[in-house]
Scaffold this motif. Structure first.
Motif, PDB file in Angstrom:
ATOM      1  N   PHE A 203       0.986  -1.267   0.053  1.00  0.00           N
ATOM      2  CA  PHE A 203       0.089   0.144  -0.017  1.00  0.00           C
ATOM      3  C   PHE A 203       0.760   1.272   0.010  1.00  0.00           C
ATOM      4  CE2 PHE A 203      -2.545  -3.234   2.172  1.00  0.00           C
ATOM      5  CZ  PHE A 203      -3.583  -3.359   1.365  1.00  0.00           C
ATOM      6  N   GLY A 204       2.136   1.159   0.503  1.00  0.00           N
ATOM      7  CA  GLY A 204       2.832   2.415   0.406  1.00  0.00           C
ATOM      8  C   GLY A 204       3.331   2.593   1.868  1.00  0.00           C
ATOM      9  N   ASP A 205       4.187   3.842   2.146  1.00  0.00           N
ATOM     10  CA  ASP A 205       4.554   4.124   3.392  1.00  0.00           C
ATOM     11  C   ASP A 205       3.407   5.046   3.977  1.00  0.00           C
ATOM     12  OD1 ASP A 205       5.691   4.706   5.784  1.00  0.00           O
ATOM     13  OD2 ASP A 205       7.899   4.896   5.035  1.00  0.00           O
ATOM     14  N   GLU A 206       2.866   4.541   5.000  1.00  0.00           N
ATOM     15  CA  GLU A 206       1.546   5.604   5.660  1.00  0.00           C
ATOM     16  C   GLU A 206       2.217   6.576   6.612  1.00  0.00           C
ATOM     17  OE1 GLU A 206       3.118   3.371   9.165  1.00  0.00           O
ATOM     18  OE2 GLU A 206       3.012   2.725   6.985  1.00  0.00           O
ATOM     19  N   ARG A 207       3.724   6.506   6.602  1.00  0.00           N
ATOM     20  CA  ARG A 207       4.084   7.963   7.213  1.00  0.00           C
ATOM     21  C   ARG A 207       4.660   8.881   6.506  1.00  0.00           C
ATOM     22  NH1 ARG A 207       8.858   3.727   9.340  1.00  0.00           N
ATOM     23  NH2 ARG A 207       8.827   3.331   7.110  1.00  0.00           N
ATOM     24  N   ALA A 208       4.220   8.829   5.199  1.00  0.00           N
ATOM     25  CA  ALA A 208       4.047  10.243   4.352  1.00  0.00           C
ATOM     26  C   ALA A 208       3.090  11.077   4.834  1.00  0.00           C
ATOM     27  CB  ALA A 208       3.915   9.619   2.892  1.00  0.00           C
ATOM     28  N   SER A 209       3.214  12.254   4.506  1.00  0.00           N
ATOM     29  CA  SER A 209       2.614  13.481   4.938  1.00  0.00           C
ATOM     30  C   SER A 209       1.057  13.369   4.535  1.00  0.00           C
ATOM     31  CB  SER A 209       3.061  14.931   4.488  1.00  0.00           C
ATOM     32  OG  SER A 209       2.010  15.670   4.878  1.00  0.00           O
ATOM     33  N   TYR A 210       0.229  13.099   5.444  1.00  0.00           N
ATOM     34  CA  TYR A 210      -1.275  13.024   4.882  1.00  0.00           C
ATOM     35  C   TYR A 210      -1.799  14.401   4.285  1.00  0.00           C
ATOM     36  CZ  TYR A 210      -6.067  11.516   4.784  1.00  0.00           C
ATOM     37  OH  TYR A 210      -7.451  11.001   4.282  1.00  0.00           O
ATOM     38  N   GLN A 211      -1.456  15.571   5.053  1.00  0.00           N
ATOM     39  CA  GLN A 211      -1.908  16.809   4.712  1.00  0.00           C
ATOM     40  C   GLN A 211      -1.246  17.102   3.195  1.00  0.00           C
ATOM     41  OE1 GLN A 211      -4.433  18.739   5.687  1.00  0.00           O
ATOM     42  NE2 GLN A 211      -4.651  16.875   7.209  1.00  0.00           N
ATOM     43  N   ASP A 212      -0.062  16.715   2.959  1.00  0.00           N
ATOM     44  CA  ASP A 212       0.465  16.866   1.694  1.00  0.00           C
ATOM     45  C   ASP A 212      -0.380  16.240   0.577  1.00  0.00           C
ATOM     46  OD1 ASP A 212       2.212  18.846   2.753  1.00  0.00           O
ATOM     47  OD2 ASP A 212       4.059  17.495   2.600  1.00  0.00           O
ATOM     48  N   ALA A 213      -0.547  14.959   1.026  1.00  0.00           N
ATOM     49  CA  ALA A 213      -1.321  14.194   0.136  1.00  0.00           C
ATOM     50  C   ALA A 213      -2.425  14.467  -0.378  1.00  0.00           C
ATOM     51  CB  ALA A 213      -1.358  12.689   0.657  1.00  0.00           C
ATOM     52  N   ILE A 214      -3.183  15.095   0.712  1.00  0.00           N
ATOM     53  CA  ILE A 214      -4.550  15.602   0.521  1.00  0.00           C
ATOM     54  C   ILE A 214      -4.656  16.830  -0.652  1.00  0.00           C
ATOM     55  CG2 ILE A 214      -6.826  16.810   1.342  1.00  0.00           C
ATOM     56  CD1 ILE A 214      -6.142  15.313   4.126  1.00  0.00           C
TER      57      ILE A 214
END
Length: 354
Positions: A203-214
């Motif tokens: 699924f990928g690394d969930e530690r990546a910034s969620y806000q940046d992803a949104i």
């Protein structure tokens, strides 16, 4: 998910308060996933007296045991926050939301997943069912065991407008519950370093910034080739969302196959070109590999889609399961079946006071 009326043995829908065939009043006992006939003085079963939930006037058909020392059933007690009582529109919409929530819980019990209430354990499962209809800002999501949903989504016009605007082929309250519960179970069930490594590989690394992803997702949209590796455009936004979408689709698939099995539905190879052999859905897929689940679904879903089209409706399941998605669903399948082997996940919770 197809219990029977205890009086006439007809199939009963999960939201029924009275049998559609014989008319007797019904109540759902969550500990046995079955209906009891309701009596004014209560109904005795397995040494306990069961009575209707105090929210029955709002559509809840679950029962409460006298030993629980509460007027509200297990499902209603999981609702941590609700709209103000004077918000009559929101409370009216709680009925439809409650039906979806109880259907979700029944499926979790059938799968043997642990359901620990928020009031018994920090980080336990709970629901904030709020409404933006009154002007309150409601952010749908999951945090520390609490799932927040917007009751406005029970309005067909409101939900359809969002579905079209977001480019989604499917959007229901039950779908929201299944998606958000995916966030919860990723948080609860993926615990070891080995599990997280396997999860991140898919699924990928969930530690990546969620806000940046949104921000990136709503600015740029999904990648052009998203369908090659993801079940939906929304799944491309962040690894958390990819897992939750995959988890929700697993529940869609298994729940529909189990319902088909319960009513004796099967695909006759002699009358169809969808498979060389008959497809007989199973009541449980716990002991089956994900390949069997998806093979049954590939054939049955094509049949369901044809039935829908014959009624002038869109496909029941308008999604494509590619090889990467199969692997993701396989991870979810293994996660759920392993959880079901634990003592806490073997059966619905026993009555407790709250």
């Amino acid at each position: 998910m197809m219990p029977r009326c205890p009086h006439c043995q007809s199939f009963a829908f999960l939201d029924w308060t009275a049998c559609g065939s014989c008319g007797v009043e019904l109540g759902y006992r969550y500990t046995t996933l079955s209906f009891l006939q309701v009596h004014p003085e209560g109904t005795v079963a397995d040494g306990d007296t069961w009575r209707t939930c105090s929210n029955r006037d709002w559509g809840c058909n679950w029962l409460v045991a006298d030993s629980e020392e509460s007027g509200r059933c297990f499902s209603c007690r999981l609702s941590r926050r609700l709209p103000d009582r004077d918000d009559t529109i929101a409370w009216e919409k709680l009925k439809d939301t409650g039906i979806a929530k109880r259907r979700l819980l029944v499926q979790l019990f059938e799968l043997g997943l642990p359901v620990t209430p928020y009031y018994e354990k920090e980080g336990g499962l709970g629901f904030d069912l709020l409404s933006s209809l009154s002007g309150e800002r409601v952010t749908i999501g999951h945090a520390n065991g609490i799932i927040t949903l917007d009751l406005a989504e029970t309005l067909d016009a409101y939900r359809e407008n969002l579905r079209v605007r977001l480019g989604e082929p499917y959007r229901t309250m039950l779908g929201h519950f299944r998606h958000e519960i995916g966030h919860y179970y990723q948080w609860v069930l993926v615990t070891s370093d080995e599990q997280w490594a396997a999860c991140r590989a898919l699924f990928g690394d969930e530690r990546a910034s969620y806000q940046d992803a949104i921000q990136r997702h709503y600015r740029e949209g999904a990648p052009v080739d998203w369908a090659d590796s993801f079940i939906s455009e929304y799944a491309t936004m962040h690894p958390w969302e990819d897992f939750a979408e995959s988890f929700a689709h697993y529940l869609h698939i298994v729940g529909t196959l189990q319902t088909a099995a319960a009513i004796g539905m099967r695909l006759d190879a002699g009358a169809s070109t969808l498979r060389d052999t008959d497809v007989v859905p199973r009541g449980t897929y716990h002991d089956e590999p994900i390949g069997r689940v998806l093979a049954d679904w590939a054939a049955m879903s094509q049949g369901f889609n044809r039935v829908n089209r014959s009624m002038g409706l869109g496909d029941l399941y308008p999604f494509t399961i590619t090889t990467p998605v199969r692997h993701k669903l396989g991870f979810v399948h293994e996660l759920i079946t392993r959880a079901a082997l634990t003592s806490d996940g073997a059966k619905p919770p026993t009555p407790s006071s709250r």
